[in-house]
Design a protein around this motif. Structure first.
Motif, PDB file in Angstrom:
ATOM      1  N   ASP A 344      12.541  -6.938   0.760  1.00  0.00           N
ATOM      2  CA  ASP A 344      12.138  -6.667   2.141  1.00  0.00           C
ATOM      3  C   ASP A 344      11.194  -5.463   2.185  1.00  0.00           C
ATOM      4  OD1 ASP A 344      14.271  -4.382   2.915  1.00  0.00           O
ATOM      5  OD2 ASP A 344      15.398  -5.974   1.978  1.00  0.00           O
ATOM      6  N   MET A 345      11.703  -4.256   2.451  1.00  0.00           N
ATOM      7  CA  MET A 345      10.773  -3.128   2.631  1.00  0.00           C
ATOM      8  C   MET A 345      11.144  -1.917   1.762  1.00  0.00           C
ATOM      9  SD  MET A 345      12.006  -1.643   6.351  1.00  0.00           S
ATOM     10  CE  MET A 345      11.637  -3.070   7.344  1.00  0.00           C
ATOM     11  N   GLN A 346      10.124  -1.204   1.278  1.00  0.00           N
ATOM     12  CA  GLN A 346      10.245   0.111   0.610  1.00  0.00           C
ATOM     13  C   GLN A 346      10.873   0.068  -0.789  1.00  0.00           C
ATOM     14  OE1 GLN A 346      12.302   2.697   3.405  1.00  0.00           O
ATOM     15  NE2 GLN A 346      11.268   1.639   5.078  1.00  0.00           N
ATOM     16  N   CYS A 347      10.301   0.936  -1.651  1.00  0.00           N
ATOM     17  CA  CYS A 347      10.806   1.165  -3.010  1.00  0.00           C
ATOM     18  C   CYS A 347      10.698  -0.071  -3.910  1.00  0.00           C
ATOM     19  CB  CYS A 347      12.230   1.722  -2.997  1.00  0.00           C
ATOM     20  SG  CYS A 347      12.313   3.269  -2.072  1.00  0.00           S
ATOM     21  N   VAL A 348       9.836  -1.007  -3.505  1.00  0.00           N
ATOM     22  CA  VAL A 348       9.552  -2.176  -4.329  1.00  0.00           C
ATOM     23  C   VAL A 348       8.276  -1.829  -5.091  1.00  0.00           C
ATOM     24  CG1 VAL A 348       9.040  -4.631  -4.301  1.00  0.00           C
ATOM     25  CG2 VAL A 348      10.523  -3.647  -2.521  1.00  0.00           C
ATOM     26  N   ILE A 349       8.380  -1.453  -6.354  1.00  0.00           N
ATOM     27  CA  ILE A 349       7.182  -0.946  -7.039  1.00  0.00           C
ATOM     28  C   ILE A 349       6.322  -2.111  -7.547  1.00  0.00           C
ATOM     29  CG2 ILE A 349       8.253   1.273  -7.634  1.00  0.00           C
ATOM     30  CD1 ILE A 349       8.479   0.272 -10.547  1.00  0.00           C
ATOM     31  N   PRO A 350       5.007  -1.942  -7.534  1.00  0.00           N
ATOM     32  CA  PRO A 350       4.125  -3.024  -7.989  1.00  0.00           C
ATOM     33  C   PRO A 350       4.429  -3.461  -9.421  1.00  0.00           C
ATOM     34  CG  PRO A 350       2.856  -1.325  -6.868  1.00  0.00           C
ATOM     35  CD  PRO A 350       4.243  -0.786  -7.009  1.00  0.00           C
ATOM     36  N   SER A 369       5.216  -5.661   6.285  1.00  0.00           N
ATOM     37  CA  SER A 369       4.719  -4.359   5.806  1.00  0.00           C
ATOM     38  C   SER A 369       4.704  -4.279   4.290  1.00  0.00           C
ATOM     39  CB  SER A 369       5.620  -3.221   6.293  1.00  0.00           C
ATOM     40  OG  SER A 369       5.897  -3.348   7.636  1.00  0.00           O
ATOM     41  N   ASN A 370       5.384  -5.150   3.612  1.00  0.00           N
ATOM     42  CA  ASN A 370       5.510  -5.059   2.147  1.00  0.00           C
ATOM     43  C   ASN A 370       5.041  -6.338   1.474  1.00  0.00           C
ATOM     44  OD1 ASN A 370       7.138  -2.539   2.342  1.00  0.00           O
ATOM     45  ND2 ASN A 370       7.600  -3.059   0.216  1.00  0.00           N
ATOM     46  N   ARG A 371       3.734  -6.567   1.493  1.00  0.00           N
ATOM     47  CA  ARG A 371       3.195  -7.779   0.880  1.00  0.00           C
ATOM     48  C   ARG A 371       2.940  -7.539  -0.607  1.00  0.00           C
ATOM     49  NH1 ARG A 371       1.124 -11.611   4.477  1.00  0.00           N
ATOM     50  NH2 ARG A 371       1.185 -12.893   2.596  1.00  0.00           N
ATOM     51  N   ILE A 372       3.068  -8.592  -1.409  1.00  0.00           N
ATOM     52  CA  ILE A 372       2.778  -8.514  -2.846  1.00  0.00           C
ATOM     53  C   ILE A 372       1.891  -9.704  -3.200  1.00  0.00           C
ATOM     54  CG2 ILE A 372       3.782  -8.584  -5.180  1.00  0.00           C
ATOM     55  CD1 ILE A 372       6.361  -7.465  -4.015  1.00  0.00           C
ATOM     56  N   PRO A 373       0.708  -9.446  -3.768  1.00  0.00           N
ATOM     57  CA  PRO A 373      -0.160 -10.578  -4.122  1.00  0.00           C
ATOM     58  C   PRO A 373       0.568 -11.532  -5.074  1.00  0.00           C
ATOM     59  CG  PRO A 373      -1.303  -8.486  -4.402  1.00  0.00           C
ATOM     60  CD  PRO A 373       0.122  -8.153  -4.118  1.00  0.00           C
ATOM     61  N   GLY A 374       0.476 -12.809  -4.778  1.00  0.00           N
ATOM     62  CA  GLY A 374       1.089 -13.813  -5.652  1.00  0.00           C
ATOM     63  C   GLY A 374       2.523 -14.142  -5.292  1.00  0.00           C
ATOM     64  N   ALA A 375       3.109 -13.421  -4.325  1.00  0.00           N
ATOM     65  CA  ALA A 375       4.495 -13.714  -3.928  1.00  0.00           C
ATOM     66  C   ALA A 375       4.505 -14.757  -2.813  1.00  0.00           C
ATOM     67  CB  ALA A 375       5.168 -12.437  -3.446  1.00  0.00           C
ATOM     68  N   ILE A 376       5.641 -15.440  -2.669  1.00  0.00           N
ATOM     69  CA  ILE A 376       5.816 -16.341  -1.520  1.00  0.00           C
ATOM     70  C   ILE A 376       6.226 -15.466  -0.341  1.00  0.00           C
ATOM     71  CG2 ILE A 376       7.228 -18.233  -0.600  1.00  0.00           C
ATOM     72  CD1 ILE A 376       7.662 -19.111  -3.540  1.00  0.00           C
ATOM     73  N   HIS A 377       5.586 -15.642   0.797  1.00  0.00           N
ATOM     74  CA  HIS A 377       5.869 -14.754   1.933  1.00  0.00           C
ATOM     75  C   HIS A 377       6.552 -15.531   3.054  1.00  0.00           C
ATOM     76  CE1 HIS A 377       5.535 -11.181   4.291  1.00  0.00           C
ATOM     77  NE2 HIS A 377       4.735 -11.725   5.192  1.00  0.00           N
TER      78      HIS A 377
END
Ligand code: BF8
Length: 655
Positions: A344-350, A369-377
């Protein structure tokens, strides 16, 4: 230690130090394994960053306009605009505090809006924490008679929301409801009562921009003001709202550590801070439909494991096992046994996604607020919550289906599992000791010498989890009861210190207290926002004792400071008169003792700078009754904490 930093009077570890000293064999095993396999982790990137910039380390780099960046030191004591050294240091500090405020504020905002949606029947979520709804409503003086729980919850949520965003000078209502009278008067005299979380973020950025304040002492006041907004609008906001929605945790036994992952099960990790969507996902995972789907995919069952603070929320409420913390997230994925990680949000390091890609782990993000390229959203939006059930089911299905694609040749699961007793809400602690009176009596007679709240992140600047575990072992040996949250608590959970069996490692007084009640000497109270639970305990114990908070034998300890969020935690406790012991120098120049020219060889000038003197000397102490101690060597840090507690007890006349 491999990297020496004389300017900080400290050292940082190299790879060998980390592998030698990190207390969890599972972490060491995975760090070595991933290195051998050529999978990059924080440890590789940390070594690549050495040596670190001395200006940045000491808060001496000013990047608040485009004239610079300006690097300040003894020779260049002003930036191009004329801003002096102390103003630059304080501006950097208070800016990082409000960045943390923003993070917890966004977390609180999501949970508060979810209460509103639940109260209006828009989200299929029952309000499980009726007890907390009524408790907060009564403290706020709201009418409860003749009203439904949904109506009351909605009104409480409106107050919490207003406390987050008010722009007029009405004091934060939760502060007025929960803070002790003596402290409110102190803050009023100092002129540091805040308006709201959002206002203090705006005011801090405003004060520190080019051409803003050039009086560094006004920034120390803003630091206290913003910390109080951080505490009473975002920490209380998140913690109370989550209890209203999902209930107050109660003690329970759980199993934690990397060994909870199973080769023949679907392994799903949940990660982040806001527990709203994962509560639903957990509900769906437990349905016959999803369990059957797992069986059809060839799995013997489904394991859900937690990381960081979302993990701690589910651990406290349901005993869902946790695995690890911020610096363990890459290691957990490095087991190659995780099918899906839901964040979900925060402390998810790239770096986590880099490891996920090496092992084919599916990553699902649930917060815009916490998108990651290549992840399913698949996002949760509390203002449009109607799709929550369907989306949670979608996540559960995808998570289970990923089991079929796992590359079984790459699995490497450490066997370590650890037992723990968790769920230590404020109420659970008070009840266990037979009320505040019972706990106070144990403190007075010295069976418990003091209470230390040992909390916070990890930092690569100390051997991973070594400071957390070493300090806490020494504290319980000295009959000091420990409460813990955040990444620190993952270290202590995995080290077995949150198990009733750890009573055998405690000193005689604490050992007797724990054994007679069947409790551990280290109480895991929840995620970082739940530091409010310890704070409330400190507030109420001081009131029960009839003693001002700064006089009580309490200490705040942050052994491995990392995230910007951690700054506000420390200053929150300072504002309440609780001294901080910090495990690595923060971004303030460290005063270094130097021989005095022409004097006897054993005569030293202790060194100073105004900001360090303010926090560690008498400046802050005279205002709030607490100061900061910094000690990177954990055995010495434990000694400092024992000394502080002993001093307080002597002054109180407690044996
Ligand atoms: O809020 S302890 S690294 S996980 S910030 Fe983040 Fe620090 Fe861990 Fe939870 Ni807290």
């Amino acid at each position: 230690m491999k990297y020496s930093y004389p300017i900080l009077n400290a050292e940082m570890p190299g790879r060998e130090d980390v592998l030698r000293l990190t207390p969890n064999p599972a972490s060491k095993d995975l760090l070595e394994y991933l290195h051998q396999e050529g999978v990059e982790t924080w440890l590789d990137r940390y070594e690549a960053q050495q040596p670190m910039c001395g200006y940045g380390l000491r808060g001496l780099c000013c990047r608040m306009c485009q004239w610079g960046p300006c690097r300040l030191d003894n020779k260049r004591q002003r930036g191009i605009c004329g801003r002096d050294l102390s103003t630059v240091i304080m501006a950097n500090l208070v800016r990082s505090l409000v960045a943390g405020l923003a993070a917890h504020g966004r977390h609180a905002h999501e949970v508060i809006l979810t209460i509103m949606a639940a109260a209006e029947g828009k989200a299929n979520l029952p309000l499980k924490g009726e007890e907390r709804v009524l408790d907060v409503a009564n403290r706020l003086g709201l009418t409860t008679d003749g009203r439904t729980i949904k109506e009351i919850a909605r009104e409480v949520a409106e107050v919490l929301l207003e406390d987050l965003g008010r722009l007029t000078m009405t004091p934060i209502r939760i502060l007025t409801a929960y803070a002790p009278r003596e402290r409110i008067e102190t803050w009023q005299t100092l002129g540091v009562l805040p308006r709201s979380g959002a206002y203090e973020i705006m005011e801090t950025l405003h004060m520190t921009t080019l051409g803003g304040t050039s009086d560094w002492t006004s920034l120390t006041e803003q630091e206290l003001r913003a910390a109080l907004a951080y505490c009473y609008s975002t920490l209380f906001g998140s913690s109370l709202a989550t209890e209203m929605l999902f209930g107050i945790p109660r003690p329970k036994v759980a199993t934690v550590n990397y060994g909870i992952l199973k080769e023949d099960h679907v392994n799903i990790l949940i990660h982040g801070h806001s527990p709203v969507m994962v509560e639903k996902i957990l509900e769906k995972i437990r349905t016959p439909e999803i369990q059957e789907l797992a069986r059809k995919a060839g799995a013997k069952g489904i394991v859900v494991g937690g990381m960081c603070c979302t993990g701690e929320e589910l651990l406290a409420r349901y005993g869902v096992p946790t695995v690890t913390n911020i610096m363990g997230q890459e290691l957990a994925l490095g087991t190659g046994a995780v099918d899906t990680v839901v964040v979900d949000m925060q402390c998810v390091i790239p770096g986590m996604k880099i490891v996920a890609d090496c092992f084919g782990t599916q990553v699902i993000t649930t917060c815009n607020s916490n998108r990651i390229p290549g992840a399913i959203h698949i996002p949760f939006d509390p203002e449009n919550p109607e799709g929550l059930d369907e989306d949670a089911l979608k996540v559960a299905r995808l998570a289970v289906e990923a089991f079929a694609h796992r590359d079984r040749s790459k699995m490497h699961i450490p066997r370590e599992t650890t037992e723990a007793m968790v769920g230590w809400s404020y109420e659970a602690i008070v009840d266990t000791f037979g009320g505040l009176k019972g706990l106070l009596e144990l403190l007075r007679e010295g069976k418990i010498k003091g209470i230390a709240t040992v909390v916070g992140c990890n930092t690569p600047k100390v051997p991973y989890e070594f400071n957390h575990v070493t300090i806490v072992r020494r504290l319980i040996e000295s009959d000091i009861l420990v409460t813990t949250t955040g990444c620190c608590s993952h270290a202590l959970l995995n080290a077995g210190l949150c198990s009733p069996a750890a009573a055998s490692q405690a000193g005689p007084g604490l050992q007797e207290v724990c054994r007679s009640r069947g409790i551990p000497p280290v109480l895991a109270v929840g995620g970082c926002v739940d530091n409010t639970r310890t704070l409330r305990l400190f507030i109420d114990l001081a009131e029960e004792a009839g003693v001002a908070m700064p006089k009580m034998p309490f200490v705040f300890v942050g052994p491995e400071p990392g995230n910007e969020k951690t700054v506000g935690q420390g200053v929150t406790f300072l504002a309440h008169g609780i001294s901080n012991v910090i495990g690595f120098p923060g971004p303030i120049p460290v005063p270094l003792p130097r021989p005095v020219a022409g004097a006897a060889p054993d005569e030293y000038d202790r060194g100073s700078n105004p900001v360090a003197d303010f926090f560690a000397g008498d400046g802050l102490y005279e205002k709030v009754g607490a100061r900061i101690y910094t000690e990177p060597y954990p055995k010495l840090a434990a000694q400092t904490i024992r000394m502080l507690i002993r001093r307080q007890r002597l002054a109180l006349g407690w044996k």
